[in-house]
Scaffold this motif. Sequence first.
Motif, short mmCIF file in Angstrom:
data_model
loop_
_atom_site.label_atom_id
_atom_site.label_comp_id
_atom_site.label_asym_id
_atom_site.label_seq_id
_atom_site.Cartn_x
_atom_site.Cartn_y
_atom_site.Cartn_z
N GLU A 1 13.17 -15.10 -7.26
CA GLU A 1 12.57 -13.77 -7.09
C GLU A 1 13.11 -12.86 -8.19
OE1 GLU A 1 10.57 -10.73 -6.41
OE2 GLU A 1 10.21 -12.35 -4.98
N LEU A 2 12.21 -12.15 -8.85
CA LEU A 2 12.60 -11.35 -10.01
C LEU A 2 12.70 -9.85 -9.71
CD1 LEU A 2 10.49 -13.25 -12.66
CD2 LEU A 2 12.95 -13.42 -12.30
N ALA B 1 0.83 -1.20 0.00
CA ALA B 1 0.00 0.00 0.00
C ALA B 1 0.86 1.25 0.00
CB ALA B 1 -0.93 0.00 1.22
N HIS B 2 2.06 1.16 0.57
CA HIS B 2 2.97 2.31 0.58
C HIS B 2 3.50 2.53 -0.83
CE1 HIS B 2 5.62 5.22 2.52
NE2 HIS B 2 6.58 4.79 1.69
N GLY B 3 3.02 3.59 -1.47
CA GLY B 3 3.42 3.88 -2.84
C GLY B 3 2.77 3.01 -3.89
N ALA B 4 1.82 2.13 -3.48
CA ALA B 4 1.25 1.14 -4.40
C ALA B 4 2.37 0.44 -5.17
CB ALA B 4 0.24 1.78 -5.34
N GLU B 5 3.42 0.08 -4.43
CA GLU B 5 4.66 -0.39 -5.04
C GLU B 5 4.73 -1.90 -5.14
OE1 GLU B 5 9.52 0.21 -4.60
OE2 GLU B 5 8.18 0.96 -3.04
N LEU B 6 4.99 -2.38 -6.33
CA LEU B 6 5.27 -3.79 -6.57
C LEU B 6 6.55 -4.18 -5.83
CD1 LEU B 6 4.86 -6.42 -8.27
CD2 LEU B 6 6.19 -5.27 -10.07
N SER B 7 6.45 -5.18 -4.95
CA SER B 7 7.63 -5.51 -4.14
C SER B 7 8.14 -6.94 -4.35
CB SER B 7 7.34 -5.30 -2.65
OG SER B 7 6.26 -6.11 -2.23
N ASN B 8 7.34 -7.80 -4.98
CA ASN B 8 7.79 -9.17 -5.25
C ASN B 8 7.14 -9.70 -6.51
OD1 ASN B 8 7.52 -9.07 -2.02
ND2 ASN B 8 9.21 -10.44 -2.56
N ILE B 9 7.93 -10.37 -7.33
CA ILE B 9 7.41 -11.29 -8.35
C ILE B 9 8.19 -12.58 -8.16
CG2 ILE B 9 7.09 -11.83 -10.78
CD1 ILE B 9 7.06 -8.89 -11.43
N TYR B 10 7.54 -13.57 -7.54
CA TYR B 10 8.21 -14.85 -7.32
C TYR B 10 7.79 -15.81 -8.43
CZ TYR B 10 9.68 -19.29 -5.37
OH TYR B 10 10.26 -20.51 -5.21
N ASP B 11 8.78 -16.28 -9.17
CA ASP B 11 8.58 -17.22 -10.27
C ASP B 11 8.62 -18.63 -9.68
OD1 ASP B 11 8.88 -18.93 -12.44
OD2 ASP B 11 10.41 -17.72 -13.44
N LYS B 12 7.43 -19.22 -9.54
CA LYS B 12 7.33 -20.54 -8.89
C LYS B 12 8.01 -21.63 -9.71
CE LYS B 12 2.86 -19.45 -6.72
NZ LYS B 12 1.44 -19.87 -6.61
N GLU B 13 7.84 -21.56 -11.02
CA GLU B 13 8.37 -22.63 -11.88
C GLU B 13 9.89 -22.68 -11.85
OE1 GLU B 13 6.62 -21.85 -15.68
OE2 GLU B 13 4.77 -22.93 -15.19
N ASN B 14 10.53 -21.52 -11.74
CA ASN B 14 11.99 -21.47 -11.74
C ASN B 14 12.59 -21.19 -10.37
OD1 ASN B 14 12.67 -21.79 -14.69
ND2 ASN B 14 11.30 -20.03 -14.83
N ASP B 15 11.71 -21.06 -9.36
CA ASP B 15 12.14 -20.85 -7.97
C ASP B 15 13.10 -19.66 -7.85
OD1 ASP B 15 12.48 -21.20 -5.25
OD2 ASP B 15 14.08 -22.70 -5.48
#
Length: 294
Positions: free
Chosen positions: A33-34, A17-31
């Motif tokens: 964090e992007l 919610a702070h800054g509506a900032e994207l903080s994680n994209i975890y790629d499950k298939e390749n294990d």
Amino acid sequence: MAAYTIENEKLSVTIDAHGAELSNIYDKENDRELIWQADPAFWNRHAPVLFPNVGKYYGGHFTYNGKAYPMGQHGFARDTEFEQIAAGEDFVTYRLCADEESKKKYPFDFVLEITHRLENNRLSVEWNVKNVDDKEMYFTIGGHPAFNVNILPDTDFEDYSLVFKEGIETLSYILIDAENGTALTDKTYKLELTNSKYALKKDMFDKDALIFDNGQIEWVGLALPNGKPYIALESKNFPNFGIWSKPGAPYVCLEPWCGRCDNKGFHGEISEKPGINTLKAGEVFKKSYDIIIY
């Protein structure tokens, strides 16, 4: 700090919610964090939204109706708490509204809504800017997502590449004045590509961001040492684009912008700023870009 996670079989995505900032994209298939995890040793942010200005104003202020309004780099939205107004399994929408404090430094009544929407291997980032004032408002807006680069073991920053749309051989860019953070438009540089790729170099950001104007970049990815992209950003009909990293840091920011920093020496009214977005009273500005995971 309130945060919300959306996910599917492929990805888990968290937005603060702070800054509506994207903080994680975890790629499950390749294990893996992007998204850059905001290590303050290099840069303490993940993917801030830049509003109501991208970059810096010349002299540290903009002028509206003859009055100077001081404003820091990239505006104030990234440091402000947004309100969550809608959410589901695959999306979340945050809202920021002008208030008496914001109008002291940015004299317009606005509503900014940011939606992150997940579909298969694609994350859409949608911006809605509403002018709820009785006068025209002026702004620039941009994304600033930082993507991890050294994602495979025993690899180095320079083993990875930027990859562009097939057929692109050369891109032109300008640089930023180190003294005041505004654009040096009197000299243009060439980014010469090989098979639409450009190998990352540790010194390529020694003079700050590379700024690409005139809608040159609609798709750009980061490629593994074998040349295959693992993540890309698609931003159609965006006039400006920035590519940046802190020298020595293991991330690269791919930044789609609608407008950018002032040109060095610009002294005009904000309405005269090159690339400014203008919204009449009651109008809505809509724009989106996609992050694609491979």
